[in-house]
Design an enzyme around this catalytic site. Structure first.
Site, PDB file in Angstrom:
ATOM      1  N   ALA A  96      -8.243  44.186   3.807  1.00 58.28           N
ATOM      2  CA  ALA A  96      -7.214  44.737   2.928  1.00 58.28           C
ATOM      3  C   ALA A  96      -7.671  44.462   1.495  1.00 58.28           C
ATOM      4  CB  ALA A  96      -5.882  44.069   3.216  1.00 58.28           C
ATOM      5  N   GLU A 122      -9.229  44.267  12.070  1.00 61.05           N
ATOM      6  CA  GLU A 122      -7.942  44.616  12.695  1.00 61.05           C
ATOM      7  C   GLU A 122      -7.831  46.122  12.940  1.00 61.05           C
ATOM      8  OE1 GLU A 122      -5.980  42.388   9.536  1.00 61.05           O
ATOM      9  OE2 GLU A 122      -4.872  41.271  11.061  1.00 61.05           O
ATOM     10  N   GLY A 152      -8.623  43.009   7.542  1.00 59.07           N
ATOM     11  CA  GLY A 152      -7.979  44.266   7.936  1.00 59.07           C
ATOM     12  C   GLY A 152      -8.952  45.274   8.534  1.00 59.07           C
ATOM     13  N   GLU A 192      -9.192  35.499   6.569  1.00 55.43           N
ATOM     14  CA  GLU A 192      -7.951  35.353   5.794  1.00 55.43           C
ATOM     15  C   GLU A 192      -7.610  33.926   5.399  1.00 55.43           C
ATOM     16  OE1 GLU A 192      -8.264  37.357   8.433  1.00 55.43           O
ATOM     17  OE2 GLU A 192      -7.295  39.273   8.032  1.00 55.43           O
TER      18      GLU A 192
HETATM   19  N1  CO8 Z   1     -10.689  43.741  -1.436  1.00 58.32           N
HETATM   20  C1  CO8 Z   1     -10.984  44.154  -2.677  1.00 58.32           C
HETATM   21  N2  CO8 Z   1     -12.237  44.309  -3.131  1.00 58.32           N
HETATM   22  C2  CO8 Z   1     -13.239  44.017  -2.280  1.00 58.32           C
HETATM   23  C3  CO8 Z   1     -13.017  43.577  -0.974  1.00 58.32           C
HETATM   24  C4  CO8 Z   1     -11.657  43.446  -0.554  1.00 58.32           C
HETATM   25  N3  CO8 Z   1     -11.333  43.075   0.690  1.00 58.32           N
HETATM   26  N4  CO8 Z   1     -14.188  43.371  -0.378  1.00 58.32           N
HETATM   27  C5  CO8 Z   1     -15.147  43.668  -1.271  1.00 58.32           C
HETATM   28  N5  CO8 Z   1     -14.575  44.065  -2.434  1.00 58.32           N
HETATM   29  C6  CO8 Z   1     -15.249  44.477  -3.658  1.00 58.32           C
HETATM   30  C7  CO8 Z   1     -15.825  43.300  -4.415  1.00 58.32           C
HETATM   31  O1  CO8 Z   1     -14.833  42.655  -5.171  1.00 58.32           O
HETATM   32  C8  CO8 Z   1     -16.884  43.969  -5.238  1.00 58.32           C
HETATM   33  O2  CO8 Z   1     -16.263  44.575  -6.346  1.00 58.32           O
HETATM   34  P1  CO8 Z   1     -16.966  44.508  -7.819  1.00 58.32           P
HETATM   35  O3  CO8 Z   1     -18.255  45.259  -7.640  1.00 58.32           O
HETATM   36  O4  CO8 Z   1     -16.011  45.189  -8.711  1.00 58.32           O
HETATM   37  O5  CO8 Z   1     -17.196  43.068  -8.109  1.00 58.32           O
HETATM   38  C9  CO8 Z   1     -17.391  45.084  -4.329  1.00 58.32           C
HETATM   39  O6  CO8 Z   1     -16.378  45.265  -3.339  1.00 58.32           O
HETATM   40  C10 CO8 Z   1     -18.679  44.734  -3.637  1.00 58.32           C
HETATM   41  O7  CO8 Z   1     -18.508  43.484  -2.990  1.00 58.32           O
HETATM   42  P2  CO8 Z   1     -19.500  42.260  -3.183  1.00 58.32           P
HETATM   43  O8  CO8 Z   1     -20.165  42.315  -4.515  1.00 58.32           O
HETATM   44  O9  CO8 Z   1     -18.742  41.007  -2.872  1.00 58.32           O
HETATM   45  O10 CO8 Z   1     -20.567  42.574  -2.058  1.00 58.32           O
HETATM   46  P3  CO8 Z   1     -21.424  41.521  -1.226  1.00 58.32           P
HETATM   47  O11 CO8 Z   1     -22.420  42.313  -0.472  1.00 58.32           O
HETATM   48  O12 CO8 Z   1     -21.931  40.435  -2.095  1.00 58.32           O
HETATM   49  O13 CO8 Z   1     -20.380  40.863  -0.198  1.00 58.32           O
HETATM   50  C11 CO8 Z   1     -18.585  40.893   1.395  1.00 58.32           C
HETATM   51  C12 CO8 Z   1     -19.776  41.663   0.778  1.00 58.32           C
HETATM   52  C13 CO8 Z   1     -19.107  39.688   2.177  1.00 58.32           C
HETATM   53  C14 CO8 Z   1     -17.863  41.849   2.327  1.00 58.32           C
HETATM   54  C15 CO8 Z   1     -17.649  40.401   0.262  1.00 58.32           C
HETATM   55  O14 CO8 Z   1     -17.343  41.502  -0.569  1.00 58.32           O
HETATM   56  C16 CO8 Z   1     -16.371  39.823   0.760  1.00 58.32           C
HETATM   57  O15 CO8 Z   1     -16.345  38.676   1.193  1.00 58.32           O
HETATM   58  N6  CO8 Z   1     -15.281  40.599   0.691  1.00 58.32           N
HETATM   59  C17 CO8 Z   1     -13.962  40.155   1.090  1.00 58.32           C
HETATM   60  C18 CO8 Z   1     -13.854  40.122   2.598  1.00 58.32           C
HETATM   61  C19 CO8 Z   1     -12.509  39.590   2.993  1.00 58.32           C
HETATM   62  O16 CO8 Z   1     -12.157  38.470   2.732  1.00 58.32           O
HETATM   63  N7  CO8 Z   1     -11.746  40.438   3.675  1.00 58.32           N
HETATM   64  C20 CO8 Z   1     -10.433  40.071   4.149  1.00 58.32           C
HETATM   65  C21 CO8 Z   1      -9.412  40.406   3.121  1.00 58.32           C
HETATM   66  S1  CO8 Z   1      -7.830  39.800   3.583  1.00 58.32           S
HETATM   67  C22 CO8 Z   1      -7.295  40.902   4.735  1.00 58.32           C
HETATM   68  O17 CO8 Z   1      -7.944  41.844   5.091  1.00 58.32           O
HETATM   69  C23 CO8 Z   1      -5.950  40.633   5.300  1.00 58.32           C
HETATM   70  C24 CO8 Z   1      -5.416  41.781   6.167  1.00 58.32           C
HETATM   71  C25 CO8 Z   1      -3.956  41.614   6.382  1.00 58.32           C
HETATM   72  C26 CO8 Z   1      -3.193  41.805   5.113  1.00 58.32           C
HETATM   73  C27 CO8 Z   1      -1.780  41.457   5.239  1.00 58.32           C
HETATM   74  C28 CO8 Z   1      -1.055  41.669   3.914  1.00 58.32           C
HETATM   75  C29 CO8 Z   1       0.010  40.712   3.609  1.00 58.32           C
END
Ligand code: CO8
Length: 259
Positions: free
Chosen positions: A65, A113, A110, A133
């Site tokens: 998400a 999921e 997400g 998460e």
């Molecule tokens: N949300 C928003 N932006 C994101 C997300 C995300 N989940 N994932 C990646 N991005 C963005 C980064 O911020 C980055 O943006 P910018 O270029 O502006 O800095 C861009 O995508 C590229 O990402 P990275 O530079 O980090 O790329 P890497 O190759 O270094 O890393 C990863 C890739 C490992 C996927 C890393 O981006 C990461 O860890 N992302 C987050 C993954 C994560 O934690 N996902 C779970 C989110 S929580 C969730 O999904 C809960 C679901 C239920 C919600 C319930 C609501 C109440």
């Protein structure tokens, strides 16, 4: 209909929905969830027999998400966002046609999921799955605690969710989180081939089988067995059953009509 974050492609009876938000690795924001909802409303199930869901690019299926949207939520808004995603995913899970997730990279939070709400998961060998998460101070909120436990069992689900660690494609295959792993170039063709094989079968029967498998999982044995018997009986009201069996007995092949 044009979408900001979805690309829709139809090939015969198979429809592919590609989530495309490259700047955030296809992270799910409210607009994307609304667009998926609208797209699900628009499917003509007489024409579309299988849906494939994938992510744009070669790096990410869905990286979760959208964290930037969630960062400032209060408890009420957090619950509402969770419910919105969970409702969309439940719609996917209960669509009257099979849904195949073609996981082409990160399937985190997400994203994992979403893949789990699909009937079948095929992934490329660069895919990574996880529920990170708790590392953000939240829990899986789009039904991950429920579906991951169903798919891989309580022990492995607890390990993945408590540690927040990601697993690679081969480990996802080993624990039963995905059905198959292939090269990235083969991912969509592999999903498409499976979709075509499903399309060759009687659509009402496929749909009833999906309904049974979904519903019976949460029923006690006697209820589940009775649930199936009722739907087994319903198959005999279809032209496809009559013509399919007749063709078999006459050593022929019948093109199912979905009637
Ligand atoms: N949300 C928003 N932006 C994101 C997300 C995300 N989940 N994932 C990646 N991005 C963005 C980064 O911020 C980055 O943006 P910018 O270029 O502006 O800095 C861009 O995508 C590229 O990402 P990275 O530079 O980090 O790329 P890497 O190759 O270094 O890393 C990863 C890739 C490992 C996927 C890393 O981006 C990461 O860890 N992302 C987050 C993954 C994560 O934690 N996902 C779970 C989110 S929580 C969730 O999904 C809960 C679901 C239920 C919600 C319930 C609501 C109440």
């Amino acid at each position: 209909m044009d979408y900001q974050f979805l690309k829709i492609a139809e090939e015969g009876k198979v429809c592919t929905m590609t989530i495309s938000a490259p700047k955030s690795l296809n992270a799910l924001n409210s607009t994307i969830l609304n667009e998926i909802n609208s797209f699900l409303d628009s499917i003509d199930f007489a024409k579309t027999r299988v849906l494939i869901i994938t992510g744009d690019g070669e790096k990410s299926f869905v990286a979760g998400a959208d964290i930037s949207e969630m960062a400032s939520l209060d408890p009420k808004a957090g619950e509402a966002f969770g419910i919105r995603g969970a409702d969309v995913f439940r719609r996917i899970e209960t669509l009257p046609i099979p849904v195949i997730a073609a996981v082409n990279g990160f399937a985190l939070g997400g994203g994992c999921e979403l893949a789990m709400a699909c009937d079948i998961r095929i992934c490329s060998n660069n895919a990574k799955f996880g529920q990170p998460e708790v590392g953000l101070g939240i829990i899986p909120g789009f039904s991950g605690t429920y579906r991951l436990t169903k798919l891989v069992g309580m022990g492995m689900a607890k390990q993945l969710i408590y540690t927040g660690g990601a697993i690679k494609a081969d480990e996802a295959l080993r624990i039963g989180l995905v059905n198959a792993v292939c090269e990235q170039a083969d991912l969509i063709p592999t999903a498409m081939e499976m979709a075509q094989r499903i399309c060759n079968n009687a659509p009402i029967a496929v749909s009833l089988a999906k309904e049974c498998i979904n519903a019976e999982y949460d029923l006690a044995a006697d209820e589940a067995i009775a649930y199936e018997s009722v739907r087994f009986g319903r198959c005999f009201a279809t032209e496809d059953q009559k013509n399919g069996m007749k063709a078999f007995l006459e050593k022929g092949k019948y093109q199912f009509q979905g009637k």
